[in-house]
Design a protein around this motif. Structure first.
Motif, PDB file in Angstrom:
ATOM      1  N   GLU A 147     -13.230  18.970   9.352  1.00 37.73           N
ATOM      2  CA  GLU A 147     -11.894  19.411   8.928  1.00 37.73           C
ATOM      3  C   GLU A 147     -10.859  19.196  10.020  1.00 37.73           C
ATOM      4  N   ALA A 148     -11.226  19.449  11.277  1.00 36.65           N
ATOM      5  CA  ALA A 148     -10.270  19.273  12.373  1.00 36.65           C
ATOM      6  C   ALA A 148      -9.837  17.811  12.488  1.00 36.65           C
ATOM      7  N   LEU A 149     -10.771  16.893  12.294  1.00 34.91           N
ATOM      8  CA  LEU A 149     -10.427  15.464  12.315  1.00 34.91           C
ATOM      9  C   LEU A 149      -9.468  15.129  11.191  1.00 34.91           C
ATOM     10  N   ARG A 150      -9.729  15.665  10.011  1.00 35.09           N
ATOM     11  CA  ARG A 150      -8.815  15.410   8.885  1.00 35.09           C
ATOM     12  C   ARG A 150      -7.408  15.883   9.216  1.00 35.09           C
ATOM     13  N   GLU A 151      -7.300  17.032   9.855  1.00 36.63           N
ATOM     14  CA  GLU A 151      -5.978  17.572  10.184  1.00 36.63           C
ATOM     15  C   GLU A 151      -5.278  16.705  11.222  1.00 36.63           C
ATOM     16  N   ARG A 152      -6.017  16.213  12.222  1.00 36.12           N
ATOM     17  CA  ARG A 152      -5.403  15.360  13.252  1.00 36.12           C
ATOM     18  C   ARG A 152      -4.917  14.049  12.647  1.00 36.12           C
ATOM     19  N   LEU A 153      -5.751  13.439  11.837  1.00 39.05           N
ATOM     20  CA  LEU A 153      -5.365  12.174  11.210  1.00 39.05           C
ATOM     21  C   LEU A 153      -4.168  12.370  10.283  1.00 39.05           C
ATOM     22  N   GLY A 154      -4.169  13.458   9.527  1.00 38.26           N
ATOM     23  CA  GLY A 154      -3.059  13.727   8.616  1.00 38.26           C
ATOM     24  C   GLY A 154      -1.749  13.931   9.351  1.00 38.26           C
TER      25      GLY A 154
ATOM     26  N   ALA B  27       3.639  11.648  10.996  1.00 36.72           N
ATOM     27  CA  ALA B  27       4.557  11.207  12.046  1.00 36.72           C
ATOM     28  C   ALA B  27       4.850   9.713  11.915  1.00 36.72           C
ATOM     29  N   ARG B  28       3.846   8.931  11.553  1.00 37.37           N
ATOM     30  CA  ARG B  28       4.047   7.479  11.395  1.00 37.37           C
ATOM     31  C   ARG B  28       5.024   7.184  10.267  1.00 37.37           C
ATOM     32  N   VAL B  29       4.926   7.912   9.179  1.00 36.27           N
ATOM     33  CA  VAL B  29       5.852   7.700   8.062  1.00 36.27           C
ATOM     34  C   VAL B  29       7.276   8.015   8.496  1.00 36.27           C
ATOM     35  N   ARG B  30       7.466   9.137   9.181  1.00 37.83           N
ATOM     36  CA  ARG B  30       8.814   9.496   9.628  1.00 37.83           C
ATOM     37  C   ARG B  30       9.390   8.432  10.556  1.00 37.83           C
ATOM     38  N   ALA B  31       8.527   7.812  11.361  1.00 37.59           N
ATOM     39  CA  ALA B  31       9.006   6.820  12.325  1.00 37.59           C
ATOM     40  C   ALA B  31       9.289   5.463  11.693  1.00 37.59           C
TER      41      ALA B  31
ATOM     42  N   GLY C 295       0.813  -1.213   0.000  1.00 35.34           N
ATOM     43  CA  GLY C 295       0.000   0.000   0.000  1.00 35.34           C
ATOM     44  C   GLY C 295       0.843   1.258   0.000  1.00 35.34           C
ATOM     45  N   LEU C 296       1.739   1.394  -1.000  1.00 38.88           N
ATOM     46  CA  LEU C 296       2.620   2.556  -1.048  1.00 38.88           C
ATOM     47  C   LEU C 296       1.830   3.857  -1.185  1.00 38.88           C
ATOM     48  N   THR C 297       0.693   3.815  -1.902  1.00 42.00           N
ATOM     49  CA  THR C 297      -0.111   5.026  -2.051  1.00 42.00           C
ATOM     50  C   THR C 297      -0.566   5.552  -0.695  1.00 42.00           C
ATOM     51  N   ALA C 298      -0.921   4.654   0.203  1.00 38.85           N
ATOM     52  CA  ALA C 298      -1.336   5.079   1.545  1.00 38.85           C
ATOM     53  C   ALA C 298      -0.192   5.788   2.259  1.00 38.85           C
ATOM     54  N   ILE C 299       1.028   5.260   2.122  1.00 40.04           N
ATOM     55  CA  ILE C 299       2.188   5.864   2.767  1.00 40.04           C
ATOM     56  C   ILE C 299       2.479   7.236   2.157  1.00 40.04           C
ATOM     57  N   GLU C 300       2.332   7.342   0.841  1.00 42.10           N
ATOM     58  CA  GLU C 300       2.545   8.634   0.193  1.00 42.10           C
ATOM     59  C   GLU C 300       1.545   9.663   0.699  1.00 42.10           C
ATOM     60  N   ALA C 301       0.285   9.264   0.816  1.00 37.96           N
ATOM     61  CA  ALA C 301      -0.740  10.179   1.317  1.00 37.96           C
ATOM     62  C   ALA C 301      -0.435  10.601   2.752  1.00 37.96           C
ATOM     63  N   MET C 302      -0.027   9.646   3.577  1.00 39.44           N
ATOM     64  CA  MET C 302       0.307   9.962   4.962  1.00 39.44           C
ATOM     65  C   MET C 302       1.504  10.895   5.036  1.00 39.44           C
ATOM     66  N   ALA C 303       2.498  10.692   4.179  1.00 41.08           N
ATOM     67  CA  ALA C 303       3.655  11.583   4.154  1.00 41.08           C
ATOM     68  C   ALA C 303       3.247  13.011   3.796  1.00 41.08           C
ATOM     69  N   ALA C 304       2.206  13.130   2.970  1.00 35.42           N
ATOM     70  CA  ALA C 304       1.706  14.449   2.586  1.00 35.42           C
ATOM     71  C   ALA C 304       0.764  15.027   3.628  1.00 35.42           C
TER      72      ALA C 304
END
Length: 379
Positions: free
Chosen positions: A340-347, A352-356, A288-297
């Protein structure tokens, strides 16, 4: 002298598997390894290796690679290459032959796809018997590999893929983001719900379109726009008949003004920044590389609760839904579109998960440790 590795990929296709060798070459260099490549002449793999800064050895076909194995062995000897890394199961025949004829060669294989059938017949026992280590790109695929491959568990390692987060970090300015959203057909004030990837059965575009129709019916008060990002022709890796089917279904559901077929984009990191929600409805992702790319963004992900996606997407970074249940997808999308606030928290949590856990540097660090035999040495 720097240690050397040959990336072997005799594929004439173009997808995540084929992109992988060129993606890791710059990081291999930063971590002290010199990369070489073996690819089909005229293939996109060969072109990508050249763009990454190496001149690959090429062959006209897989068959030619086998009967010209002496040429490849001479190349390995001339360049003092002690490691070969294969990326397609069909290339293992050549890799195993090289390892047989060149004692001491360390042979690695990454299972990018996730094996579906047992491989324990005499041929596969011979081929996999020459492999130093199999890399599984998720726990899901490792479990399959343990059942399918004629290897002890110690020789099958889970090694998550990674990416360079840098291109995904720099947020575009307001004007640039507005321009990008206009290019993607997103009206002002609408929440952009994107689905990047090849337009082929199995990637989940059907259920996504049905989910958008359900979302429109469930929450007519919400302003949103769907964006399909991916090539629209066979030359761009998509199924043209399937694309036509999707267009017909969009029209039949009355979504023509609410869904854009954006086509292939070479600037996916920028496009992800222009979206608000990213969907990965594939039924059976090996990673699921697309998911990781989205999370990185910094974008929340709605993914399928099947395959390997639950290993990367959870309640802290997005939502999961049954890939066969459009209603469940509509419910998940409605929650995110409305908050919108939920979207920002999840993003933020996804970034952070990608960096880790999912950086390319971390991936290659583990990879070169295996190349160098540190696992056997207990390092």
């Amino acid at each position: 002298m720097r240690p050397k590795v040959m990336q072997l990929c005799l594929s004439d296709g173009w997808g995540g598997l084929e992109m992988y060798p060129a993606r890791i070459i710059p990081e291999l260099a930063r971590q002290g390894w010199e990369a070489h490549g073996l690819a089909l002449a005229g293939s996109r793999v060969a072109a990508s290796l050249a763009e990454a800064g190496i001149a690959p050895l090429t062959v006209a076909s897989r068959g030619q690679a086998l009967w010209r194995v002496g040429r490849i062995l001479a190349y390995l000897k001339a360049h003092d290459i002690g490691v070969v890394h294969c990326h397609k199961s069909s290339d293992l025949r050549l890799g195993a032959l090289l390892a047989t004829l060149r004692p001491g060669l360390r042979l690695f294989f990454t299972d990018h796809m996730g094996v579906t059938r047992p491989k324990r017949d005499p041929y596969h026992r011979w081929a996999y018997g020459r492999v130093t280590r199999v890399f599984s790109i998720s726990e899901t695929t490792r479990a399959r590999n343990l059942r399918a491959f004629p290897l002890p568990a110690a020789r099958i390692r889970r090694l998550y893929l990674g990416l360079d987060p840098a291109p995904y970090l720099e947020a575009p300015g307001d004007a640039e983001r507005a321009t990008l959203r206009a290019e993607l057909g997103v009206p002002q004030g609408a929440v952009a719900i994107g689905l990047p990837g090849r337009l082929t059965p199995g990637k989940g575009q059907r259920v996504w379109i049905e989910a958008l129709a359900g979302l429109a019916e469930m929450r007519p008060d919400l302003a949103w726009h769907g964006v399909l990002i991916g090539g629209l022709t066979a030359g761009e890796g998509s199924n043209e008949a399937f694309v036509a089917e999707l267009r017909r279904r969009v029209a039949a559901l009355g979504l023509g003004e609410r869904v854009t077929f954006a086509g292939f984009r070479g600037d996916l990191p920028r496009c992800l920044q222009a979206l608000d929600i990213v969907c990965v409805p594939s039924r059976n992702e090996a990673f699921g590389l697309t998911a990781i790319e989205a999370m990185a963004a910094g974008r929340p992900v709605v993914g399928s609760n099947s395959g390997a996606l639950p290993e990367t997407v959870d309640a802290a970074t997005g939502r999961l839904a049954d890939p066969e249940d459009p209603e469940a997808w509509a419910v998940a999308l409605a929650e995110l579109v409305a908050d919108e606030a939920l979207r920002e928290r999840l993003g933020a949590a996804g970034r952070a998960r990608v960096r880790a856990d999912f950086t390319l540097a971390r991936h290659v660090e583990a990879l070169v440790g295996e190349y160098a035999g540190q696992a056997e040495a207990g390092a």
